[in-house]
Design a protein around this motif. Structure first.
Motif, mmCIF file in Angstrom:
data_model
loop_
_atom_site.group_PDB
_atom_site.id
_atom_site.type_symbol
_atom_site.label_atom_id
_atom_site.label_comp_id
_atom_site.label_asym_id
_atom_site.label_seq_id
_atom_site.Cartn_x
_atom_site.Cartn_y
_atom_site.Cartn_z
ATOM 1 N N LEU A 146 0.854 -1.262 -0.008
ATOM 2 C CA LEU A 146 0.169 -0.026 -0.153
ATOM 3 C C LEU A 146 0.841 1.299 0.011
ATOM 4 O O LEU A 146 0.342 2.140 -0.763
ATOM 5 N N LEU A 151 -0.367 4.615 -0.585
ATOM 6 C CA LEU A 151 -1.759 4.622 0.272
ATOM 7 C C LEU A 151 -1.536 3.917 1.707
ATOM 8 O O LEU A 151 -2.394 3.437 2.157
ATOM 9 N N ARG A 154 -4.386 4.642 4.347
ATOM 10 C CA ARG A 154 -5.715 4.164 4.020
ATOM 11 C C ARG A 154 -5.996 2.643 4.154
ATOM 12 O O ARG A 154 -6.966 2.224 3.690
ATOM 13 N N LEU A 162 -12.879 5.476 -0.699
ATOM 14 C CA LEU A 162 -11.674 6.026 -1.438
ATOM 15 C C LEU A 162 -12.114 6.580 -2.879
ATOM 16 O O LEU A 162 -13.368 6.045 -3.530
ATOM 17 N N GLU A 166 -7.649 6.223 -6.160
ATOM 18 C CA GLU A 166 -7.061 5.594 -4.764
ATOM 19 C C GLU A 166 -7.622 4.174 -5.179
ATOM 20 O O GLU A 166 -6.760 3.296 -4.609
ATOM 21 N N ARG A 169 -5.261 2.588 -7.325
ATOM 22 C CA ARG A 169 -4.056 2.138 -6.783
ATOM 23 C C ARG A 169 -3.972 0.970 -5.781
ATOM 24 O O ARG A 169 -2.904 0.185 -5.707
#
Ligand SMILES: Nc1ncnc2c1ncn2[C@@H]1O[C@H](COP(=O)(O)OP(=O)(O)OP(=O)(O)O)[C@@H](O)[C@H]1O
Length: 279
Positions: A146, A151, A154, A162, A166, A169
């Motif tokens: 991540l 991220l 997150r 998200l 995001e 990703r």
């Protein structure tokens, strides 16, 4: 994207018996949907390869066979004829279980629609491929995956919390957690705005440049394709053009326009058929 960001594919460096620098090889690939009057030849003898540590964009008009190529190359569909070799494995020699294992362990997928599980957090989505394989990845590996896509903070968020970029990703981190030989991306930026697209494309580029990852991406967008080292143009299920030099959005758009007005081998009526996929 600065041209200096690109690097040439290097030679194989390992001491194991790696006889080729091509991670994926397609030979005489044919894919057919439907039968009789509903028969469509989606791929008509495509031969090409994707070298290790390179980024290839696959382009072409709607219906030219891009997704079919990606699906056959990734072992999601079986071609009607021809051979696909990934990381030294001929897919036609594999049974369903072996093919499933190869797809799970050696191939990463990123789709336009992200395909995240909505009830799972970002971290749980990322570890899903390994969980499905009966493995429990260390939390540090998931956190690192991540973090690699920006991220880190997150991990506990669900997809609905998200943004689209995001989520894509997270999908990329999920595709990479198994350290695949190749990542296949089908219109990965198709649902994103230009800022989010840039982030995803830069990440794909960095994977190739910094980690020697092999990436094959289908896209309609010359700007996205300009992140690649090589562009393949399909037309009517055939490889119509291919280039590696001077890859800019404008140059790609010009080659596409050129090919549309002067198709190799003359024009062919468009294929209009629906039916059961049988490639
Ligand atoms: N399930 C199916 N049944 C019948 N024909 C299909 C099926 N899937 C694809 N085709 C046909 O195969 C050809 C290639 O389709 P494919 O989806 O690979 O093209 P594409 O280049 O990815 O198109 P697009 O850019 O519109 O996504 C098209 O003529 C399409 O209509």
């Amino acid at each position: 994207m600065p041209a200096t960001a690109r690097r040439a594919a290097g030679p194989a460096t390992g001491t194991v018996a790696v006889m080729t620098t091509d991670t994926v090889t397609l030979t005489g690939l044919r894919a057919v949907y439907g039968t009789g009057t509903r028969r469509v030849t989606a791929l008509d003898g495509v031969t090409t390869s994707f070298a290790s540590g390179t980024f290839t964009a696959v382009m072409g008009p709607s219906g030219s066979g891009k997704s079919t190529l990606l699906h056959c190359a990734a072992g999601l569909d079986r071609p009607a004829a021809g051979t696909v070799t990934i990381d030294g494995n001929r897919l036609e020699d594999l049974g369903e279980d072996e093919l499933t294992r190869l797809r799970r362990d050696r191939i990463g997928f990123v789709f336009q629609a992200f395909n995240l599980v909505s009830t799972l957090t970002a971290a749980q989505n990322v570890e899903l491929p390994l969980r499905l394989a009966g493995r429990r990845p260390p939390a540090s590996d998931v956190a690192a995956a991540l973090a690699a896509v920006g991220l880190a903070d997150r991990a506990r968020h669900r997809p609905s919390e998200l943004s689209g970029g995001e989520q894509q990703r997270v999908a990329l981190a999920r595709a990479l957690i198994t350290r695949p030989a190749v990542v296949f991306a089908d219109e990965p930026t198709g649902a994103l705005d230009s800022a989010a697209s840039r982030q995803v494309l830069r990440l794909l580029r960095a994977l190739v440049d910094d980690h020697g990852q092999t990436v094959v991406m289908v896209t309609h967008d010359p700007t996205a394709a300009a992140y690649a080292d090589r562009v393949l143009l399909l037309a009517d299920g055939r490889l119509a053009d291919e280039f590696t030099d001077g890859i800019t959005p404008a140059a790609i758009a010009a080659r596409i326009a050129e090919q549309a007005t002067d198709p190799p081998g003359g024009s062919r009526p468009p294929a209009h058929v629906a039916g059961e996929p049988s490639c």
